[in-house]
Design a protein around this motif. Structure first.
Motif, short mmCIF file in Angstrom:
data_model
loop_
_atom_site.label_atom_id
_atom_site.label_comp_id
_atom_site.label_asym_id
_atom_site.label_seq_id
_atom_site.Cartn_x
_atom_site.Cartn_y
_atom_site.Cartn_z
N ALA A 102 -1.33 -50.87 17.38
CA ALA A 102 -0.17 -50.00 17.59
C ALA A 102 -0.32 -49.18 18.86
O ALA A 102 0.65 -48.98 19.59
N GLU A 103 -1.53 -48.70 19.13
CA GLU A 103 -1.75 -47.92 20.35
C GLU A 103 -1.50 -48.76 21.59
O GLU A 103 -0.84 -48.32 22.53
N LEU A 104 -2.01 -49.99 21.58
CA LEU A 104 -1.77 -50.88 22.73
C LEU A 104 -0.29 -51.19 22.89
O LEU A 104 0.23 -51.22 24.01
N ARG A 105 0.40 -51.42 21.78
CA ARG A 105 1.85 -51.69 21.86
C ARG A 105 2.57 -50.47 22.43
O ARG A 105 3.46 -50.60 23.27
N TYR A 106 2.17 -49.29 21.99
CA TYR A 106 2.80 -48.06 22.48
C TYR A 106 2.60 -47.91 23.98
O TYR A 106 3.56 -47.65 24.71
N VAL A 107 1.36 -48.04 24.46
CA VAL A 107 1.13 -47.84 25.89
C VAL A 107 1.82 -48.91 26.72
O VAL A 107 2.31 -48.62 27.81
N ALA A 108 1.89 -50.13 26.19
CA ALA A 108 2.58 -51.20 26.92
C ALA A 108 4.06 -50.88 27.07
O ALA A 108 4.65 -51.07 28.13
N ARG A 109 4.66 -50.36 26.01
CA ARG A 109 6.10 -50.08 26.02
C ARG A 109 6.44 -48.76 26.70
O ARG A 109 7.47 -48.66 27.37
N SER A 110 5.62 -47.75 26.50
CA SER A 110 6.02 -46.39 26.86
C SER A 110 5.36 -45.83 28.11
O SER A 110 5.83 -44.83 28.63
N GLU A 111 4.27 -46.41 28.57
CA GLU A 111 3.55 -45.80 29.67
C GLU A 111 3.54 -46.66 30.94
O GLU A 111 2.67 -46.51 31.79
N LYS A 112 4.50 -47.54 31.03
CA LYS A 112 4.71 -48.34 32.25
C LYS A 112 3.47 -49.13 32.68
O LYS A 112 3.14 -49.22 33.85
N VAL A 113 2.77 -49.68 31.70
CA VAL A 113 1.60 -50.52 31.97
C VAL A 113 2.06 -51.74 32.77
O VAL A 113 3.06 -52.36 32.45
N GLN A 114 1.30 -52.06 33.80
CA GLN A 114 1.60 -53.23 34.62
C GLN A 114 0.58 -54.35 34.45
O GLN A 114 0.88 -55.50 34.69
N THR A 115 -0.65 -53.97 34.06
CA THR A 115 -1.72 -54.94 33.93
C THR A 115 -2.52 -54.65 32.66
O THR A 115 -2.48 -53.55 32.12
N LEU A 116 -3.27 -55.66 32.22
CA LEU A 116 -4.16 -55.46 31.08
C LEU A 116 -5.23 -54.44 31.43
O LEU A 116 -5.60 -53.61 30.60
N ALA A 117 -5.73 -54.48 32.65
CA ALA A 117 -6.73 -53.50 33.09
C ALA A 117 -6.20 -52.08 32.93
O ALA A 117 -6.92 -51.18 32.48
N ASP A 118 -4.96 -51.86 33.30
CA ASP A 118 -4.35 -50.55 33.15
C ASP A 118 -4.36 -50.13 31.69
O ASP A 118 -4.72 -49.00 31.36
N ALA A 119 -4.03 -51.04 30.79
CA ALA A 119 -3.97 -50.72 29.36
C ALA A 119 -5.35 -50.42 28.79
O ALA A 119 -5.51 -49.47 28.03
N VAL A 120 -6.35 -51.23 29.13
CA VAL A 120 -7.66 -51.07 28.48
C VAL A 120 -8.60 -50.12 29.20
O VAL A 120 -9.54 -49.63 28.58
N LEU A 121 -8.35 -49.83 30.46
CA LEU A 121 -9.23 -48.93 31.21
C LEU A 121 -8.64 -47.54 31.43
O LEU A 121 -9.37 -46.56 31.45
N ARG A 122 -7.34 -47.45 31.61
CA ARG A 122 -6.73 -46.16 31.94
C ARG A 122 -5.96 -45.54 30.78
O ARG A 122 -6.01 -44.35 30.57
N ARG A 123 -5.21 -46.37 30.07
CA ARG A 123 -4.31 -45.83 29.03
C ARG A 123 -4.97 -45.71 27.67
O ARG A 123 -4.46 -45.00 26.80
N THR A 124 -6.08 -46.41 27.46
CA THR A 124 -6.86 -46.30 26.23
C THR A 124 -8.34 -46.27 26.60
O THR A 124 -8.69 -46.48 27.75
N ASP A 125 -9.17 -46.03 25.63
CA ASP A 125 -10.61 -46.05 25.84
C ASP A 125 -11.24 -47.39 25.48
O ASP A 125 -12.44 -47.48 25.31
N LEU A 126 -10.44 -48.41 25.35
CA LEU A 126 -10.94 -49.69 24.85
C LEU A 126 -12.14 -50.21 25.63
O LEU A 126 -13.08 -50.73 25.05
#
Length: 93
Positions: free
Chosen positions: A12-36
């Motif tokens: 759910a967190e990944l879905r949220y950041v993808a939809r709501s935080e203008k993620v452009q790349t997987l790196a952005d999602a896993v390195l900047r928008r989450t602590d994954l």
């Protein structure tokens, strides 16, 4: 549901950041928008799952998802080592 036992980051967190935080790349999602991936390489299965989730939300093709996963994996030294063990990480609030 957490992506693995080694992280608190959820689908759910990944879905949220993808939809709501203008993620452009997987790196952005896993390195900047989450602590994954903040504790190091999260593991191939986790990256594949994260790529599938973010890719689904952003309408990526299978080829784009594979490219994104590869680009993230290359950011980590020895990421192809079979003994690479993911470390437990939290979430960004």
């Amino acid at each position: 549901v957490a992506l693995s036992a080694d992280t608190t980051v959820t689908d759910a967190e990944l879905r949220y950041v993808a939809r709501s935080e203008k993620v452009q790349t997987l790196a952005d999602a896993v390195l900047r928008r989450t602590d994954l991936a903040s504790g190091g390489h999260p593991g191939e299965q986790v990256l594949e799952r994260a790529g599938a989730i973010v890719g689904e939300e952003l309408g990526w093709s299978a080829a784009r998802i594979a490219r994104e996963i590869g680009q993230v994996a290359r950011l980590f030294p020895h990421s192809s080592d079979a003994d690479a063990t993911p470390r437990k990480v939290g979430v960004v609030s």
